[in-house]
Scaffold this active site. Structure first.
Site, PDB file in Angstrom:
ATOM      1  CB  VAL A 171     -26.679  53.479  16.305  1.00 24.77           C
ATOM      2  CG1 VAL A 171     -27.251  52.361  15.438  1.00 24.77           C
ATOM      3  CG2 VAL A 171     -26.123  52.902  17.606  1.00 24.77           C
ATOM      4  CD  GLU A 172     -30.498  55.486  12.606  1.00 26.95           C
ATOM      5  OE1 GLU A 172     -30.278  55.467  11.378  1.00 26.95           O
ATOM      6  OE2 GLU A 172     -31.277  54.700  13.165  1.00 26.95           O
ATOM      7  CB  THR A 173     -25.258  59.328  10.536  1.00 30.23           C
ATOM      8  OG1 THR A 173     -25.459  60.227  11.645  1.00 30.23           O
ATOM      9  CG2 THR A 173     -26.566  59.084   9.821  1.00 30.23           C
TER      10      THR A 173
END
Length: 314
Positions: free
Chosen positions: A120-122
């Site tokens: 989700v983050e990167t």
């Protein structure tokens, strides 16, 4: 350590002035510099030089005013719980399976949650940010944003971080909000929760996936992750859906099978969705204080687990 930091800053003096030549002359910036010199013994002239290399980034202010979390759930879900992220998550898990097993054993956080968070983050390290962290943090810290005090604190933490890790503050890249590396840690989280899980000479959250995995697991562990406990469950949808539940302190809090839960309402594509969120849901929200974010991490983790034939986080 301080001497090494001074050497890093000596390199900055040789650079041409960029964008706003007198950024450090602003009263609020001057005040911050004075505080940093008194509190943490930075050299004033070097901080002045650093802040005079800060670039003005209107897009940073625009982005902080309109984060993705203001979207409805059905739109947010389409961005993060995707076939690509599920497939790549399974591949990431397979590649780092032994590291994930070690992290799960040490910190008690499911491998699926660790993988999904990075996804989700990167996008598993593919999109770690295109802004210099010093620019992102400074633009917001010295703006009229109601969140400016928080970002001034993170700017303080960032300067301490680059001093401790012997980094050039003009070379550290991150998101529009100043989040760093594959797990998108804010500087304070980097300082307090990043771990040297690889055993290398230094912690690297940008290029070392082993450090990334251990640090995400440590972050959740330190924020109270409950091992072998659920994250969320679908709430019943009958005419009187919560009659069987025991109210606990607030109208949106319940006790289910001896565990505290709260009701989460999301706007799905076909109507409202209702979920019962357990304490681990709030632990995920310590990463990003949004129900949408926590649900995206959970659902991505579940789908990755299903693809691998494992549902240890359900």
């Amino acid at each position: 350590m301080l001497q090494r930091f001074l050497l890093v800053f000596s390199l900055i003096i040789c650079l041409p002035q960029i964008a706003l030549a007198n950024f450090a002359d602003r009263p609020d910036v001057k005040k911050f510099i004075t505080q940093m010199t008194k509190k943490h013994h930075f050299v004033k002239s070097e901080l002045v030089t650093l802040f005079n290399h800060v670039k003005i980034k209107p897009i940073v202010i625009q982005s902080i005013k309109a984060p993705l979390e203001i979207k409805p759930w059905y739109a947010y879900q389409k961005l993060f719980v995707t076939e690509w992220r599920i497939r790549q998550g399974a591949e990431f898990w397979n590649k780092y399976q032994s590291t994930l097993e070690r992290a799960e054993k040490i910190y008690g956080v499911p491998a699926s949650i660790i993988v999904a968070t990075i996804g989700v983050e990167t996008k598993y390290g593919q999109n770690t940010g295109e802004h210099r962290v010093i620019d992102a943090l400074s633009n917001i810290a010295f703006s009229s944003s109601p969140r400016a005090p928080f970002f001034r604190s993170e700017l303080e933490q960032f300067l301490l971080l680059v001093r401790e890790h012997h980094l050039n503050p003009l070379n550290v890249m991150g998101s529009y909000a100043g989040a760093i590396g594959q797990p998108q840690f804010m500087p304070s989280s980097y300082r307090f929760y990043a771990v040297n899980f690889s055993g290398n000479s230094r912690i690297d959250l940008s290029h070392n996936e082993v450090d990334v995995i251990g640090s995400v697991a440590n972050y959740y562990n330190k924020h109270g992750w409950k091992t072998n406990q659920p994250v969320v469950a679908r709430a019943p949808t009958q005419a009187q859906p919560f009659g069987f539940l025991t109210h606990n302190r607030s109208p949106a809090a319940f006790t289910v099978s001896g565990q505290k839960t709260k009701l989460v309402e999301l706007q799905g594509y076909y109507g409202r969705e209702y979920w019962l969120a357990y304490p681990n849901f709030d632990v995920i929200k310590r990463y990003n204080p949004s129900d949408l974010y926590a649900m995206a991490v959970y659902q991505l983790s579940y789908q990755i687990s299903m693809l691998r034939g494992k549902t240890d986080n359900a």
